[in-house]
Design a protein around this motif. Sequence first.
Motif, mmCIF file in Angstrom:
data_model
loop_
_atom_site.group_PDB
_atom_site.id
_atom_site.type_symbol
_atom_site.label_atom_id
_atom_site.label_comp_id
_atom_site.label_asym_id
_atom_site.label_seq_id
_atom_site.Cartn_x
_atom_site.Cartn_y
_atom_site.Cartn_z
ATOM 1 N N ASN A 193 -2.052 2.778 8.463
ATOM 2 C CA ASN A 193 -2.264 3.344 7.136
ATOM 3 C C ASN A 193 -3.163 2.456 6.282
ATOM 4 O O ASN A 193 -4.030 2.947 5.556
ATOM 5 N N GLN A 194 -2.957 1.157 6.369
ATOM 6 C CA GLN A 194 -3.808 0.240 5.621
ATOM 7 C C GLN A 194 -5.257 0.373 6.087
ATOM 8 O O GLN A 194 -6.193 0.381 5.270
ATOM 9 N N ALA A 208 -6.795 0.960 -6.073
ATOM 10 C CA ALA A 208 -6.709 2.318 -5.546
ATOM 11 C C ALA A 208 -7.241 3.335 -6.555
ATOM 12 O O ALA A 208 -7.969 4.271 -6.200
ATOM 13 N N ARG A 257 0.804 -1.200 0.000
ATOM 14 C CA ARG A 257 0.000 0.000 0.000
ATOM 15 C C ARG A 257 0.843 1.257 0.000
ATOM 16 O O ARG A 257 0.364 2.320 -0.310
ATOM 17 N N TYR A 311 -5.168 7.451 10.220
ATOM 18 C CA TYR A 311 -3.989 8.121 9.678
ATOM 19 C C TYR A 311 -3.261 8.913 10.769
ATOM 20 O O TYR A 311 -2.031 8.987 10.770
ATOM 21 N N ARG A 349 -2.140 11.969 3.677
ATOM 22 C CA ARG A 349 -3.545 11.577 3.625
ATOM 23 C C ARG A 349 -4.403 12.438 4.549
ATOM 24 O O ARG A 349 -5.538 12.788 4.211
ATOM 25 N N ASP A 352 -10.423 4.958 -4.768
ATOM 26 C CA ASP A 352 -9.994 6.116 -3.986
ATOM 27 C C ASP A 352 -10.906 7.297 -4.322
ATOM 28 O O ASP A 352 -11.033 7.687 -5.485
ATOM 29 N N ASP A 406 -6.634 3.617 4.681
ATOM 30 C CA ASP A 406 -7.000 3.495 3.273
ATOM 31 C C ASP A 406 -8.342 2.793 3.115
ATOM 32 O O ASP A 406 -9.202 3.214 2.336
ATOM 33 N N TYR A 462 -11.733 4.219 1.464
ATOM 34 C CA TYR A 462 -12.384 3.581 0.322
ATOM 35 C C TYR A 462 -13.857 3.296 0.612
ATOM 36 O O TYR A 462 -14.691 3.290 -0.305
#
Length: 682
Positions: free
Chosen positions: A538-539, A639, A152, A557, A575, A643, A542, A546
């Motif tokens: 972070n994963q 992504a 990622r 984050y 982010r 995203d 994300d 999403y």
Amino acid sequence: MPDLPIMIDLPSQFQLGEWQVDVRQGTLTRTGESVSLPGLSLALLLALARRAGDLVEADVLMAEVWPNQIVTDETLQQRIKLLRKALQDSREAPRYIATVRGRGYRLLERPQALAVQRVAVEPMTAAPTAAIAQATAQVTAISRPRFWPSWRMGMMWLLAGVLLVLAWLSFRPADTREPDPRRLIVLPLTLLSSQTADQVVADGLTDQLIQNLAKTPGLQVIARTTAMSFKHRPRRVAELAAELGVGTVLEGSVRRRAQHLEVTLRLIDARNEQVRWSQRFDGDGRGLLLLEQNIAAEVAAVLGVRLASLPVGQTDEDAYRYYLEGRQRYMRYTAADNAAAQALFRASLVRSPAYALALAGLADATSQAVYQFGAPREQLAEALRYAEAAIAVAPGLAEAHKARGLALDLQGHRKLALESYRRASQLSPNYADALVNEAIVLRDAGRLAEAYQTARRASLLDPLDPYAYLISAQVLMGAGYLQQAGEVLNQVRRHAPDSAITQTIFCGYLVEAAELARAATECQWLTERHADYAPAWNQRGDLAMYRGERPAARTYYQRAAEMGKGDDAAYASLRLALLEPGRPSATLLAEVQSRAAMAPEDAERQYQLALTLAHGQQADAALMALERALALGFSERRALRVDPIWAEFQAQPRFRTLMATLERHLATERQKLAPLLKAGAG
């Protein structure tokens, strides 16, 4: 690192309170009850028992039980908890293991020799007749001296400290031939004395034997990670042959007798467990470099090959010892040990300024300090100078070319880095670290089939090391072979259920497979288990983004951004900024542009610039940056599709053209991979 308490020698069986400990069998026994200890629990118990009654610092335990790996305090705490459970002990009212808050642990009971056993450790006179129970690794985030951009994140070092028993995974090429006598493993030399300073000698000789034999054409030498994993879990020779496909085993011991050093070695034919060669080397503790080279030359001669020349540059005995200790400290991968390693390498160079191995070691340690420990990025230029000085002294030294590749890699010069890694592999045919780094660069360049082949070569040389397997899984994910990728990841997860890097990649796999609900569950478990692992947060961020869960994404984050310097924190900070409404600040945009300019061959940094420009509604500039990222190998289709920053671009013809270009490239790589998968790859 703190001073070590005085250690005592332990017999293969001893009494500890109510329990009888059998080291060879890996069991605890008392009246009417027997408990099997996993390998790591046994190693931890022995580390405490050797220093019974003394406080043992947490860093000492982690260095001994997880050699050459970095683990967090949480890992040690979990293993202590499991050991207490086996001993039926209590933290609140301990009988066996006391916690010294903020420092370490103390074993309260002292080991007692059984009446039929001698207290002294016996020399290794035969192959172990029983194996310690197979280790189930307690794995957490660590950093290794190899560059690993994550699924990622882009530029992320492989953060996993592991003692894996992967054996051969299902995608390993079938091999029904007898073990090849020229496929060799050097087992860690056993220290038969209680002088802890000699452990550096024992481990250093093991390491150097592996490195030097690995450079010999005609030999296939099992790499260091796999070899050192047997330090606390002995295996019968026949088991090694079956597990690793080796035909020859080199084992031995190091013992201090007054001022003399005694090294005893045996070369064993794994096909019939017969000793092919044995010899004892005696000395005054000096001349280690010559001793190691003589051993390597004799082993090669017995195997019918000629030892490759060893260009290391000019050195003396003290410089060699400083180098050995510096390498051992470097491979513990903590900030304190990294600083100590740099000091030791410099001390080696004071003694021998033209010692190429010390120059290469200093280059690697300096590069590691920049990425992992937040040293100024300008020091990468120093690392590159050290590596190039080593090459000038010894152009045929593989370690120097690998160190040069690492410094270039971190500077974002991927093509030059790839050339250096390949040169290192040419000079040392069994150099698994160089192959892994090469595979990572190829993967990030979108050359997936080449990356897969290179990763498979590395896994053949280092079969108990998970990194090459994880690269293979990421390549398969990128090419759309999700079923095969899932099979690889599930096998790694079964062997290392607590591996943070494996679980993070698995979460990315679930996102790629559009299993977002399950991904959320797995990511939550991951951050609960590894709360100090920034890539996991972070994963999770994300995934929340999403799914349109912006407040949750901001929280995740923020956790990652608070964990210090490095690309993980930088990505999280970016982010967070992109979650704010309105255009990004001029300061943020300038910072992202600067990072992209400093690493013009880094696809992830170009992609981050594209994200920033897209958020700022600079459509043309964003698509230009995205086009550069795709040309450099960025290939995360999921992504780009989910995203929210790209939501307004989905219908734009230029964006759709870029997506079509990416799909064609991945289809081509998928076709190249198909025959490799069918044939078992290799």
